[in-house]
Design an enzyme around this catalytic site. Structure first.
Site, PDB file in Angstrom:
ATOM      1  CB  SER A 153     -34.762 -45.905   2.647  1.00 35.87           C
ATOM      2  OG  SER A 153     -35.679 -46.827   2.104  1.00 35.87           O
ATOM      3  CE1 TYR A 169     -33.071 -43.761  -1.752  1.00 35.98           C
ATOM      4  CE2 TYR A 169     -34.026 -45.794  -0.933  1.00 35.98           C
ATOM      5  CZ  TYR A 169     -33.966 -44.416  -0.930  1.00 35.98           C
ATOM      6  OH  TYR A 169     -34.782 -43.695  -0.092  1.00 35.98           O
TER       7      TYR A 169
HETATM    8  N1  LIG Z   1     -40.713 -41.271  -0.736  1.00 35.30           N
HETATM    9  C1  LIG Z   1     -40.409 -42.387  -0.119  1.00 35.30           C
HETATM   10  O1  LIG Z   1     -41.170 -43.391  -0.181  1.00 35.30           O
HETATM   11  C2  LIG Z   1     -39.142 -42.519   0.690  1.00 35.30           C
HETATM   12  C3  LIG Z   1     -38.942 -43.720   1.404  1.00 35.30           C
HETATM   13  C4  LIG Z   1     -37.790 -43.846   2.170  1.00 35.30           C
HETATM   14  C5  LIG Z   1     -36.875 -42.811   2.253  1.00 35.30           C
HETATM   15  N2  LIG Z   1     -37.093 -41.661   1.545  1.00 35.30           N
HETATM   16  C6  LIG Z   1     -36.086 -40.598   1.680  1.00 35.30           C
HETATM   17  O2  LIG Z   1     -36.718 -39.383   2.001  1.00 35.30           O
HETATM   18  C7  LIG Z   1     -35.944 -38.268   1.491  1.00 35.30           C
HETATM   19  C8  LIG Z   1     -36.863 -37.369   0.665  1.00 35.30           C
HETATM   20  O3  LIG Z   1     -37.409 -38.149  -0.382  1.00 35.30           O
HETATM   21  P1  LIG Z   1     -38.676 -37.697  -1.253  1.00 35.30           P
HETATM   22  O4  LIG Z   1     -39.561 -38.864  -1.356  1.00 35.30           O
HETATM   23  O5  LIG Z   1     -39.181 -36.407  -0.777  1.00 35.30           O
HETATM   24  O6  LIG Z   1     -37.924 -37.543  -2.675  1.00 35.30           O
HETATM   25  P2  LIG Z   1     -38.185 -36.519  -3.877  1.00 35.30           P
HETATM   26  O7  LIG Z   1     -39.616 -36.176  -3.953  1.00 35.30           O
HETATM   27  O8  LIG Z   1     -37.511 -37.151  -5.046  1.00 35.30           O
HETATM   28  O9  LIG Z   1     -37.381 -35.198  -3.415  1.00 35.30           O
HETATM   29  C9  LIG Z   1     -35.991 -35.281  -3.270  1.00 35.30           C
HETATM   30  C10 LIG Z   1     -35.489 -33.949  -2.754  1.00 35.30           C
HETATM   31  O10 LIG Z   1     -34.046 -34.055  -2.619  1.00 35.30           O
HETATM   32  C11 LIG Z   1     -33.484 -32.974  -3.344  1.00 35.30           C
HETATM   33  N3  LIG Z   1     -32.167 -33.285  -3.897  1.00 35.30           N
HETATM   34  C12 LIG Z   1     -31.802 -34.279  -4.732  1.00 35.30           C
HETATM   35  N4  LIG Z   1     -30.505 -34.161  -5.050  1.00 35.30           N
HETATM   36  C13 LIG Z   1     -30.036 -33.062  -4.418  1.00 35.30           C
HETATM   37  C14 LIG Z   1     -28.790 -32.408  -4.356  1.00 35.30           C
HETATM   38  N5  LIG Z   1     -27.726 -32.851  -5.032  1.00 35.30           N
HETATM   39  N6  LIG Z   1     -28.677 -31.302  -3.578  1.00 35.30           N
HETATM   40  C15 LIG Z   1     -29.744 -30.826  -2.893  1.00 35.30           C
HETATM   41  N7  LIG Z   1     -30.954 -31.376  -2.927  1.00 35.30           N
HETATM   42  C16 LIG Z   1     -31.098 -32.486  -3.684  1.00 35.30           C
HETATM   43  C17 LIG Z   1     -34.464 -32.703  -4.477  1.00 35.30           C
HETATM   44  O11 LIG Z   1     -34.212 -31.417  -5.049  1.00 35.30           O
HETATM   45  P3  LIG Z   1     -34.341 -31.153  -6.654  1.00 35.30           P
HETATM   46  O12 LIG Z   1     -35.809 -30.893  -6.910  1.00 35.30           O
HETATM   47  O13 LIG Z   1     -33.461 -29.986  -6.874  1.00 35.30           O
HETATM   48  O14 LIG Z   1     -33.869 -32.409  -7.332  1.00 35.30           O
HETATM   49  C18 LIG Z   1     -35.774 -32.799  -3.707  1.00 35.30           C
HETATM   50  O15 LIG Z   1     -36.018 -31.631  -2.991  1.00 35.30           O
HETATM   51  C19 LIG Z   1     -34.823 -38.901   0.666  1.00 35.30           C
HETATM   52  O16 LIG Z   1     -33.644 -38.944   1.443  1.00 35.30           O
HETATM   53  C20 LIG Z   1     -35.324 -40.305   0.399  1.00 35.30           C
HETATM   54  O17 LIG Z   1     -34.280 -41.226   0.177  1.00 35.30           O
HETATM   55  C21 LIG Z   1     -38.208 -41.489   0.767  1.00 35.30           C
END
Ligand SMILES: NC(=O)c1ccc[n+]([C@@H]2O[C@H](COP(=O)([O-])OP(=O)(O)OC[C@H]3O[C@@H](n4cnc5c(N)ncnc54)[C@H](OP(=O)(O)O)[C@@H]3O)[C@@H](O)[C@H]2O)c1
Length: 247
Positions: A153, A169
């Site tokens: 991120s 984070y």
């Molecule tokens: N959205 C943004 O603006 C943004 C910006 C920068 C970076 N990111 C990065 O992008 C990636 C995806 O984010 P997102 O926005 O899609 O987040 P999200 O909607 O909160 O989804 C997170 C995903 O990670 C899984 N997860 C969490 N803890 C886990 C564990 N212990 N073992 C296996 N899976 C686990 C969740 O599964 P469960 O449903 O089982 O919890 C879910 O599938 C992350 O690494 C995040 O830091 C996102």
């Protein structure tokens, strides 16, 4: 690319990647989508029913002790082709993390999922990544050989941090950035490219509804970037649209 494994695919960016990958005109032979509970991942189940190149595996990325057993399941799918792409996507962030409120448990949880998971999973899947790179030993560094992508991120950038806070984070993603750089040095001899990608600020449970990007825009950019990865990307920090970011 013949095969890609994405962690955390039941919602958000992970699910968006799988949706987009199966619709690609030149889809991977194997799309391995992991989630914590297949039973609860209804949309993933539906995608897997419609596309026989999609394989669902359960993985809680904090279960490091089960990685060996997990890598055997991956091997049964990819066989002698090895694994072309490991996409470490699963991640967590917590609220109320200004210095007055942050808790040690939030710090530990963030490091377990965001930093230690990607490092240990790369270690566990290394033989399969090496195998894929070896199978195309004459080709250039990139997705046709083997690639590890760590989803980071912009909040993990020290250079771009002007707002403070977000200790679990920011610190766990900054550490993931360092791990990416070290892996890129260590694995170059094996012809495995390692890079980290910031998906943009995306409308997901984590990004929230004020985020400017929808999932599809972010994942379309990420897939394009994966296909264009070359040796110049090794050990770098990129945004979903290919723009290089400062550490
Ligand atoms: N959205 C943004 O603006 C943004 C910006 C920068 C970076 N990111 C990065 O992008 C990636 C995806 O984010 P997102 O926005 O899609 O987040 P999200 O909607 O909160 O989804 C997170 C995903 O990670 C899984 N997860 C969490 N803890 C886990 C564990 N212990 N073992 C296996 N899976 C686990 C969740 O599964 P469960 O449903 O089982 O919890 C879910 O599938 C992350 O690494 C995040 O830091 C996102």
């Amino acid at each position: 690319m013949k095969s890609i494994l994405v962690t955390g695919c039941n919602r958000g960016i992970g699910l968006g990647l799988i949706r987009r990958l199966v619709k690609h005109p030149d889809p991977p032979v194997h799309v391995i989508a992991t989630c914590r509970s297949v039973e609860k991942a209804k949309e993933l189940q539906q995608i897997a029913t419609q596309h026989n190149n999609v394989h669902l595996l359960e993985l809680d990325v904090r279960d490091y002790d089960r990685y060996e057993e997990f890598s055997k399941k991956v091997k049964e799918i990819v066989k002698e082709d090895g694994l072309n792409i490991l996409f470490n996507n699963a991640g967590v962030s917590s609220k109320f993390t200004r210095i007055q409120l942050v808790k040690s448990e939030q710090m530990l949880e963030a490091f377990k999922v965001n930093t230690i998971g990607p490092i240990m999973l790369t270690k566990a899947l290394l033989p399969l990544l090496k195998q894929a790179a070896n199978n195309n030993s004459e080709g250039p560094l990139g997705a046709q050989k083997a690639v590890v992508i760590n989803t980071t991120s912009v909040l993990g950038s020290i250079a771009l941090n002007n707002d403070g806070g977000f200790f679990p984070y920011r610190c766990s993603k900054a550490a993931l950035n360092m791990a990416t750089k070290s892996l890129s040095v260590d694995l170059l001899k094996d012809q495995i490219l390692v890079t980290c990608i910031h998906p943009g600020w995306v409308k997901t449970d984590m990004g929230g509804s004020n985020a400017p990007l929808d999932v599809d825009t972010s994942v379309t950019g990420i897939i394009e970037l994966i296909r264009n990865l070359n040796e110049t990307h090794n050990g770098g920090f990129y945004q979903f649209d290919g723009q290089r970011l400062d550490w």
